[in-house]
Design an enzyme around this catalytic site. Structure first.
Site, PDB file in Angstrom:
ATOM      1  N   CYS A 198      49.357 -29.277   5.406  1.00  0.00           N
ATOM      2  CA  CYS A 198      48.362 -28.575   6.235  1.00  0.00           C
ATOM      3  C   CYS A 198      48.500 -27.060   6.145  1.00  0.00           C
ATOM      4  CB  CYS A 198      48.472 -29.053   7.682  1.00  0.00           C
ATOM      5  SG  CYS A 198      50.073 -28.720   8.446  1.00  0.00           S
TER       6      CYS A 198
ATOM      7  N   ASP B  42      54.845 -31.593   6.145  1.00  0.00           N
ATOM      8  CA  ASP B  42      54.574 -30.470   7.062  1.00  0.00           C
ATOM      9  C   ASP B  42      55.914 -29.781   7.319  1.00  0.00           C
ATOM     10  OD1 ASP B  42      53.411 -28.796   8.982  1.00  0.00           O
ATOM     11  OD2 ASP B  42      53.267 -30.344  10.532  1.00  0.00           O
TER      12      ASP B  42
ATOM     13  N   GLN C   9      42.775 -31.104  11.383  1.00  0.00           N
ATOM     14  CA  GLN C   9      43.396 -31.060  10.053  1.00  0.00           C
ATOM     15  C   GLN C   9      43.164 -32.362   9.306  1.00  0.00           C
ATOM     16  OE1 GLN C   9      45.168 -28.316   8.628  1.00  0.00           O
ATOM     17  NE2 GLN C   9      44.762 -29.585   6.833  1.00  0.00           N
TER      18      GLN C   9
ATOM     19  N   ARG D  40      38.784 -27.304   6.009  1.00  0.00           N
ATOM     20  CA  ARG D  40      38.769 -27.103   7.465  1.00  0.00           C
ATOM     21  C   ARG D  40      37.415 -26.540   7.887  1.00  0.00           C
ATOM     22  NH1 ARG D  40      43.551 -26.497  10.220  1.00  0.00           N
ATOM     23  NH2 ARG D  40      42.134 -26.520  11.999  1.00  0.00           N
TER      24      ARG D  40
ATOM     25  N   HIS E  43      46.921 -33.094  15.735  1.00  0.00           N
ATOM     26  CA  HIS E  43      46.159 -32.041  15.038  1.00  0.00           C
ATOM     27  C   HIS E  43      44.980 -32.717  14.320  1.00  0.00           C
ATOM     28  CE1 HIS E  43      45.109 -28.327  13.368  1.00  0.00           C
ATOM     29  NE2 HIS E  43      46.068 -28.126  12.483  1.00  0.00           N
TER      30      HIS E  43
ATOM     31  N   ARG F  72      43.846 -24.459  21.229  1.00  0.00           N
ATOM     32  CA  ARG F  72      45.151 -24.701  20.588  1.00  0.00           C
ATOM     33  C   ARG F  72      46.212 -24.435  21.646  1.00  0.00           C
ATOM     34  NH1 ARG F  72      47.453 -23.026  14.716  1.00  0.00           N
ATOM     35  NH2 ARG F  72      46.131 -24.815  14.257  1.00  0.00           N
TER      36      ARG F  72
HETATM   37  N1  NVA Z   1      53.240 -29.156  12.860  1.00  0.00           N
HETATM   38  C1  NVA Z   1      52.816 -27.787  12.694  1.00  0.00           C
HETATM   39  C2  NVA Z   1      51.418 -27.731  12.163  1.00  0.00           C
HETATM   40  C3  NVA Z   1      50.902 -26.325  11.911  1.00  0.00           C
HETATM   41  C4  NVA Z   1      49.489 -26.282  11.437  1.00  0.00           C
HETATM   42  C5  NVA Z   1      52.926 -27.077  14.030  1.00  0.00           C
HETATM   43  O1  NVA Z   1      52.573 -27.675  15.062  1.00  0.00           O
HETATM   44  O2  NVA Z   1      53.371 -25.929  14.058  1.00  0.00           O
HETATM   45  N1   CP Z   2      46.848 -25.884   9.234  1.00  0.00           N
HETATM   46  C1   CP Z   2      46.614 -25.083  10.277  1.00  0.00           C
HETATM   47  O1   CP Z   2      46.191 -25.518  11.365  1.00  0.00           O
HETATM   48  O2   CP Z   2      46.833 -23.766  10.027  1.00  0.00           O
HETATM   49  P1   CP Z   2      46.835 -22.575  11.078  1.00  0.00           P
HETATM   50  O3   CP Z   2      48.040 -22.750  11.963  1.00  0.00           O
HETATM   51  O4   CP Z   2      46.918 -21.336  10.230  1.00  0.00           O
HETATM   52  O5   CP Z   2      45.573 -22.620  11.882  1.00  0.00           O
END
Ligand code: NVA
Ligand code: CP
Length: 304
Positions: A259, A219, A134, A288, A131, A104
């Site tokens: 998500c 989101d 997801q 997930r 992502h 990540r």
């Molecule tokens: N768009 C959000 C998704 C979090 C799971 C982010 O990147 O923070």
């Molecule tokens: N939806 C998602 O990826 O959640 P987290 O940021 O908690 O991993």
């Protein structure tokens, strides 16, 4: 056989995606029956997190444990990655010691650089651009509730962000129509929209996207790394709340997805998020676990 990575959904063919979703549903049923699979006995997943996470960390770590393997949490704070050791060097070292790596990160190129030098499959656990994990869970959730999403209408309401980009890829692979409603200046990447032009349309009014939709998703307005833009974004997105009033324009059996984590009263109303007739966010989060187990199994089986 070459190493298979999963950096975006487009690393899979439509058939492979379908196979992974079907296997995820099977693994979920096996778990419900208390039947364990130990395909990953003795295997180790390296998990590099440059951003926070609840669902992703827990689902990968629990998933590996449930399949007889283990997972290593690697934070840049405590590894040499955080002190400037090149990604290429880290990839060559880490991938000689573990069987799969999930990352990540911020810049999507970090994932691509790591994958280029990795001896083992690399999974995108969220970048600023995509992502895809997801989306495996989201597609699984739609399949479980309503069947194949092919030919359905999906509305994305909000930021043209990493999640939105993965929805564009999902539209191409699954064959659904995707209508994206975002404020001016917050559109998804032009090249991705162009690549998906047969399925994807960008509008600036949420009602235009949601009208007749079978599946509505949103989101947060400010993603991780955009915390300083929060105030500006709150103003730009003020008409992009998804609530019961907006959902009235969708089909009567439309599902709502997010998500998570969610900001109640910003991108989604508390009432809608908690309305279990429409909102499937908790199943979406649970999936997930199952979807990533199926993904890891697939990558392991298809890599040399
Ligand atoms: N768009 C959000 C998704 C979090 C799971 C982010 O990147 O923070
Ligand atoms: N939806 C998602 O990826 O959640 P987290 O940021 O908690 O991993």
């Amino acid at each position: 056989m070459a190493i298979r990575h999963f950096l975006t959904l487009m690393d899979l063919s439509a058939e492979e995606l379908k196979h992974i979703i079907e296997r995820a549903i099977e693994l979920k049923n096996l778990r419900r029956q208390g039947i364990a699979t130990d395909l990953f006995r003795g295997k180790v997943l390296g998990m590099i997190f440059e951003k926070s996470s609840t669902r992703t960390r827990v689902s990968f770590e629990a998933g590996m444990a449930q399949m007889g393997g283990s997972a290593l949490f690697l934070s840049p704070r405590d590894t040499q990655l955080g002190r400037g050791e090149p990604v290429e060097d880290s990839a060559r070292v880490i991938s000689r010691m573990v069987d799969m790596v999930m990352i990540r990160t911020f810049d999507h190129q970090t994932l691509e650089r790591f994958a280029t030098y990795s001896r083992v499959p690399v999974i995108n656990a969220l970048s600023d651009s995509y992502h895809p994990c997801q989306l495996l869970a989201d597609i699984q959730t739609y399949m479980e509730y309503r069947g194949n999403p092919e030919g359905k209408v999906v509305a994305w309401v909000g930021d043209g962000n990493n999640m939105c980009h993965s929805y564009i890829n999902a539209a191409r692979l699954c064959g659904f129509e995707l209508r994206i409603a975002c404020p001016q200046g917050y559109e998804p990447d032009d090249n991705l929209v162009a690549a998906g032009r047969e399925q994807v349309k960008v509008v600036h009014n949420p009602v235009d996207a949601v009208r007749g939709a079978d599946w509505v998703a949103t989101d947060v307005w400010a993603s991780m790394g955009q915390e300083r833009e929060q105030q500006v974004r709150t103003r730009a997105f003020e008409h992009f709340l998804v609530d019961h009033q907006l959902m009235r324009h969708a089909n009567s059996n439309a599902l709502f997805m997010h998500c998570l984590p969610a900001h109640r009263g910003e991108e989604v109303s508390a009432d809608l998020l908690e309305d279990e007739n429409i909102s499937v966010v908790w199943d979406e989060a649970e999936n997930r676990l199952h979807a990533q187990k199926a993904l890891m199994e697939f990558l392991q089986e298809h890599s040399a």
